[in-house]
Design an enzyme around this catalytic site. Structure first.
Site, mmCIF file in Angstrom:
data_model
loop_
_atom_site.group_PDB
_atom_site.id
_atom_site.type_symbol
_atom_site.label_atom_id
_atom_site.label_comp_id
_atom_site.label_asym_id
_atom_site.label_seq_id
_atom_site.Cartn_x
_atom_site.Cartn_y
_atom_site.Cartn_z
ATOM 1 N N GLY A 19 11.833 13.924 -0.697
ATOM 2 C CA GLY A 19 11.732 14.843 -1.832
ATOM 3 C C GLY A 19 11.651 14.095 -3.149
ATOM 4 O O GLY A 19 11.703 12.855 -3.185
ATOM 5 N N ASP A 20 11.450 14.844 -4.217
ATOM 6 C CA ASP A 20 11.391 14.297 -5.580
ATOM 7 C C ASP A 20 10.231 13.316 -5.766
ATOM 8 O O ASP A 20 10.320 12.404 -6.592
ATOM 9 C CB ASP A 20 12.723 13.607 -5.951
ATOM 10 C CG ASP A 20 13.913 14.500 -5.697
ATOM 11 O OD1 ASP A 20 13.831 15.678 -6.067
ATOM 12 O OD2 ASP A 20 14.907 14.033 -5.107
ATOM 13 N N GLU A 21 9.158 13.507 -5.027
ATOM 14 C CA GLU A 21 8.020 12.591 -5.147
ATOM 15 C C GLU A 21 7.164 12.887 -6.381
ATOM 16 O O GLU A 21 6.386 12.036 -6.813
ATOM 17 C CB GLU A 21 7.112 12.675 -3.903
ATOM 18 C CG GLU A 21 7.768 12.240 -2.604
ATOM 19 C CD GLU A 21 8.444 13.399 -1.886
ATOM 20 O OE1 GLU A 21 8.493 14.498 -2.468
ATOM 21 O OE2 GLU A 21 8.916 13.206 -0.757
ATOM 22 N N LYS A 34 5.688 16.321 -6.679
ATOM 23 C CA LYS A 34 4.719 17.319 -6.198
ATOM 24 C C LYS A 34 4.332 18.296 -7.308
ATOM 25 O O LYS A 34 3.169 18.651 -7.447
ATOM 26 C CB LYS A 34 5.307 18.104 -5.017
ATOM 27 C CG LYS A 34 5.593 17.240 -3.802
ATOM 28 C CD LYS A 34 6.326 17.999 -2.724
ATOM 29 C CE LYS A 34 7.775 18.305 -3.059
ATOM 30 N NZ LYS A 34 8.682 17.151 -3.142
ATOM 31 N N ALA A 61 14.833 23.116 -4.551
ATOM 32 C CA ALA A 61 13.759 22.300 -5.131
ATOM 33 C C ALA A 61 13.841 22.311 -6.651
ATOM 34 O O ALA A 61 14.334 23.268 -7.249
ATOM 35 C CB ALA A 61 12.413 22.861 -4.689
ATOM 36 N N GLY A 62 13.341 21.258 -7.254
ATOM 37 C CA GLY A 62 13.215 21.207 -8.709
ATOM 38 C C GLY A 62 11.894 20.537 -9.012
ATOM 39 O O GLY A 62 11.779 19.324 -8.912
ATOM 40 N N HIS A 63 10.869 21.322 -9.306
ATOM 41 C CA HIS A 63 9.540 20.755 -9.557
ATOM 42 C C HIS A 63 9.327 20.622 -11.058
ATOM 43 O O HIS A 63 9.340 21.601 -11.794
ATOM 44 C CB HIS A 63 8.468 21.627 -8.900
ATOM 45 C CG HIS A 63 8.519 21.562 -7.394
ATOM 46 N ND1 HIS A 63 7.761 22.343 -6.576
ATOM 47 C CD2 HIS A 63 9.240 20.755 -6.577
ATOM 48 C CE1 HIS A 63 8.021 22.028 -5.304
ATOM 49 N NE2 HIS A 63 8.931 21.079 -5.293
ATOM 50 N N GLN A 90 10.653 19.775 -1.136
ATOM 51 C CA GLN A 90 11.391 18.680 -0.471
ATOM 52 C C GLN A 90 10.384 17.668 0.103
ATOM 53 O O GLN A 90 9.277 17.589 -0.400
ATOM 54 C CB GLN A 90 12.346 19.207 0.610
ATOM 55 C CG GLN A 90 13.548 19.975 0.084
ATOM 56 C CD GLN A 90 13.252 21.417 -0.243
ATOM 57 O OE1 GLN A 90 12.645 22.126 0.541
ATOM 58 N NE2 GLN A 90 13.688 21.896 -1.398
ATOM 59 N N THR A 97 17.449 19.545 -10.002
ATOM 60 C CA THR A 97 18.216 20.763 -9.707
ATOM 61 C C THR A 97 19.705 20.537 -9.913
ATOM 62 O O THR A 97 20.400 21.374 -10.469
ATOM 63 C CB THR A 97 17.948 21.207 -8.246
ATOM 64 O OG1 THR A 97 16.564 21.516 -8.155
ATOM 65 C CG2 THR A 97 18.757 22.422 -7.856
HETATM 66 P P1 IMP Z 1 19.993 21.747 0.994
HETATM 67 O O1 IMP Z 1 18.588 22.009 1.403
HETATM 68 O O2 IMP Z 1 20.271 22.151 -0.421
HETATM 69 O O3 IMP Z 1 21.007 22.270 1.943
HETATM 70 O O4 IMP Z 1 20.200 20.149 1.016
HETATM 71 C C1 IMP Z 1 20.070 19.384 2.213
HETATM 72 C C2 IMP Z 1 19.662 17.957 1.872
HETATM 73 O O5 IMP Z 1 18.346 17.972 1.331
HETATM 74 C C3 IMP Z 1 20.531 17.280 0.829
HETATM 75 O O6 IMP Z 1 20.575 15.892 1.094
HETATM 76 C C4 IMP Z 1 19.780 17.519 -0.459
HETATM 77 O O7 IMP Z 1 20.080 16.556 -1.446
HETATM 78 C C5 IMP Z 1 18.348 17.418 0.018
HETATM 79 N N1 IMP Z 1 17.428 18.201 -0.790
HETATM 80 C C6 IMP Z 1 17.251 19.540 -0.781
HETATM 81 N N2 IMP Z 1 16.298 19.889 -1.635
HETATM 82 C C7 IMP Z 1 15.838 18.759 -2.187
HETATM 83 C C8 IMP Z 1 14.803 18.483 -3.146
HETATM 84 O O8 IMP Z 1 14.088 19.366 -3.630
HETATM 85 N N3 IMP Z 1 14.630 17.167 -3.472
HETATM 86 C C9 IMP Z 1 15.354 16.183 -2.890
HETATM 87 N N4 IMP Z 1 16.321 16.387 -1.998
HETATM 88 C C10 IMP Z 1 16.556 17.671 -1.647
#
Ligand code: IMP
Length: 423
Positions: free
Chosen positions: A12-14, A16, A39-41, A224, A300
Site C-alpha cells: 500500500g501507499d504506492e 495510486k 485507504a488514504g489516496h 492497499q 489515514t
Molecule cells: P486494516 O485493513 O485497517 O484492518 O489493516 C490491516 C493491515 O493493512 C494493517 O497493517 C494496515 O496498516 C494495513 N493497511 C490497511 N490499509 C492500508 C493502506 O491503505 N495503506 C497501507 N497499509 C494499509
C-alpha cells in the site's frame, strides 16, 4: 469493450491516488473495487493536497463519473466528511458520484469490534487502521451485513439494531475494556446515513456492463497493495479484501476477459505500515532518510511507515499474481543522493538461495540477497522529460524492467500532478 485496472504492488501507499488522478482525463468512469476508509489516496495539484479515503481519485476531474463498487465497504461517517470536504472545492459530487447498492456498510460497532479484536491480540496485533474493515468483511462473508441498497428498505433500522446488539455481545466477549458511547456514535451514524441517501445508488454491475457496450472507458482503482491481499499477502498481517487483480472482477462485476491493461504501481523503494514481515526493512540511517525525504507517514492514521530497499522478489510475485502489463515507478526523487542503491534479487531461505516468495517470510527465515547499484545525486523533482534523467537512474530502471519483464511507462518525481514523466 475494455476495463483497465490500476493497483498497488507492495504494502500500500504506492501513490495510486496520484496516478488515477493523472490518468482520469483519458477515462469516462473511475471505479473503486475494494477496501474502505483504511485507504488514504493523496492527490496534489494547484498547490493543494487532497486526501480521499473511499471516494475514487477521479472526483476532481470535471467529466469523469466516479463509482464506489460493490466490493468496497463504506463508513457513512467518514464518507460524509469526505463529501463535506469536496463541497469546499465546489465538486459536483451529486452528479459525478455513484454508489453500488451491493457495497456493505461499516457500522459504529464494527469499528469498536476492530479495536477490541486488536487489543486482545497483544503483541500479535495486525496494526489495523481500526476503521472496522475486518469485522465488516466478516459480516459480509458471514451473510449478516447491511448493504447500501438496504437503506432503501423500510426494515433496515430493525436489522441494524439486531446486528449492533449482536456486536455488543461480541465486544463484551473480548473483555478489552474499550470505552465507548454507542448512543453518540449512532446519532452521528444515522445523520451520516441521511447524507449518503442523498446520493445515487445503482446496480453497478449492470451500469458497468452497459457503459462498456456504449464504448465508455473505465479505470478500476484498487486500494492497499498486493502484499496486503487476504489470499496472497503476508497473512495474517493483511487487510480483509482481495487487493489483487481478481478483486476488480468480484468488486465490480466485471468479467475477467474484459480487463485489458493492468497498471502496477510501486515505489522505487519499499514501505509498510502496521505489523508483519518486511524482509528488506532498514533500521539504520538509510531507512530513516528514506522516511524523512519521502514523508513516509500514513495518510489515514499519521503513523510512521517502515522503510527499506526495493524487494524485487516480492515485486515479481505481485507482477505475476496481477498479470501486470505496465509498471509505474513512484518516488524516484526520494532516492536522489544515496551513493549506493540496493535491490533485493533473492532470499537465503533454509540454507538455499531462492527467488520466489515462500510461504513463511518471517525475518528469522529469510536473509535478503542484494544487488548493488550506483546512485544518482541529481534532483529529479524539476525534470519534465525522461531525456533529462541521469545515467544511473536509467540504469536502475533498465535493471528493474529486465528483472520484472515488464515496461516502466511512468516515473513519478514528486507529489504534484505535473511531476509525472511518461516514457
Ligand atoms: P486494516 O485493513 O485497517 O484492518 O489493516 C490491516 C493491515 O493493512 C494493517 O497493517 C494496515 O496498516 C494495513 N493497511 C490497511 N490499509 C492500508 C493502506 O491503505 N495503506 C497501507 N497499509 C494499509
Amino acid at each position: 469493450m475494455a476495463v483497465n485496472l490500476l493497483l498497488g504492488l507492495q504494502w500500500g501507499d504506492e501513490g495510486k491516488g496520484k496516478i488515477v488522478d493523472v490518468l482520469t482525463k483519458d477515462y469516462d468512469i473511475i471505479a473503486r473495487f475494494q477496501g474502505g476508509p483504511n485507504a488514504g489516496h493523496t492527490l496534489e495539484f494547484d498547490g493543494i493536497k487532497h486526501v480521499l479515503h473511499t471516494i475514487p481519485s477521479g472526483i476532481f476531474h470535471p467529466n469523469a463519473i466516479n463509482l464506489v463498487g460493490n466490493g468496497v465497504v463504506i463508513d457513512p461517517v467518514i464518507f460524509k466528511r469526505e463529501l463535506e470536504n469536496l463541497e469546499k472545492y465546489n465538486v459536483d459530487y451529486k452528479t459525478k458520484l455513484l454508489i453500488s447498492r451491493k457495497a456493505h456498510l461499516i457500522l459504529p460497532t464494527h469499528r469498536i469490534l476492530d479495536a477490541a479484536s486488536e487489543a486482545s491480540k497483544g503483541k500479535a496485533k495486525i496494526g489495523s487502521t481500526l476503521k472496522g474493515i475486518g469485522p465488516t468483511y466478516m459480516d459480509k462473508t458471514g451473510r449478516n451485513g447491511i448493504r447500501v441498497g438496504d437503506l432503501e428498505l423500510n426494515d433496515w433500522k430493525e436489522r441494524y439494531r439486531n446486528l449492533a446488539d449482536k456486536h455488543e455481545a461480541m465486544i463484551d466477549f473480548y473483555d478489552a475494556k474499550i470505552e465507548y458511547n454507542l448512543k453518540e456514535l449512532e446519532d452521528e451514524f444515522f445523520a451520516a446515513v441521511e447524507m449518503l441517501k442523498s446520493l445515487t445508488f445503482i446496480d453497478s454491475e449492470e451500469y458497468l456492463y452497459r457503459a462498456q457496450k456504449d464504448g465508455k472507458k473505465i479505470l478500476a482503482e484498487g486500494a492497499q497493495g498486493s502484499l496486503l491481499d487476504i489470499d496472497f499477502g503476508t497473512y495474517p498481517f493483511v487487510t480483509s479484501s482481495n487487493t489483487t487483480a481478481a478483486g476488480a472482477c468480484t468488486g465490480l462485476g466485471v468479467a475477467p476477459n474484459q480487463i485489458k491493461e493492468v497498471f502496477g504501481i510501486f515505489k522505487a523503494y519499499t514501505t509498510r505500515v502496521g505489523s508483519g514481515p518486511f524482509p528488506t526493512e532498514l533500521f539504520d540511517e538509510v531507512g530513516e532518510t528514506m522516511g524523512r525525504v519521502g514523508h513516509e507517514f500514513g495518510a489515514t492514521t499519521g503513523r510512521r511507515r517502515r522503510c527499506g530497499w526495493l524487494d524485487l522478489v516480492a515485486l515479481k510475485y505481485a507482477v505475476q499474481v496481477n498479470g501486470v502489463t505496465q509498471l509505474m515507478m513512484m518516488k524516484g526523487d526520494v532516492l536522489s543522493g544515496f551513493k549506493k542503491l540496493k535491490v533485493c534479487t533473492g532470499y537465503e531461505y533454509q540454507g538455499q538461495t531462492i527467488n520466489h516468495l515462500p510461504y513463511n517470510i518471517e525475518p528469522e527465515n529469510i536473509t535478503p540477497i542484494y544487488t548493488e547499484m550506483k546512485g544518482w545525486k541529481e534532483d529529479l523533482t524539476k525534470m519534465t522529460d525522461s531525456s533529462q534523467f541521469p545515467k544511473e537512474l536509467n540504469d536502475y530502471i533498465a535493471f528493474l524492467e529486465k528483472e520484472l519483464e515488464t515496461p516502466i511507462t511512468i516515473v513519478s518525481v514528486g507529489p504534484d500532478r505535473k511531476q509525472t514523466i511518461h516514457r
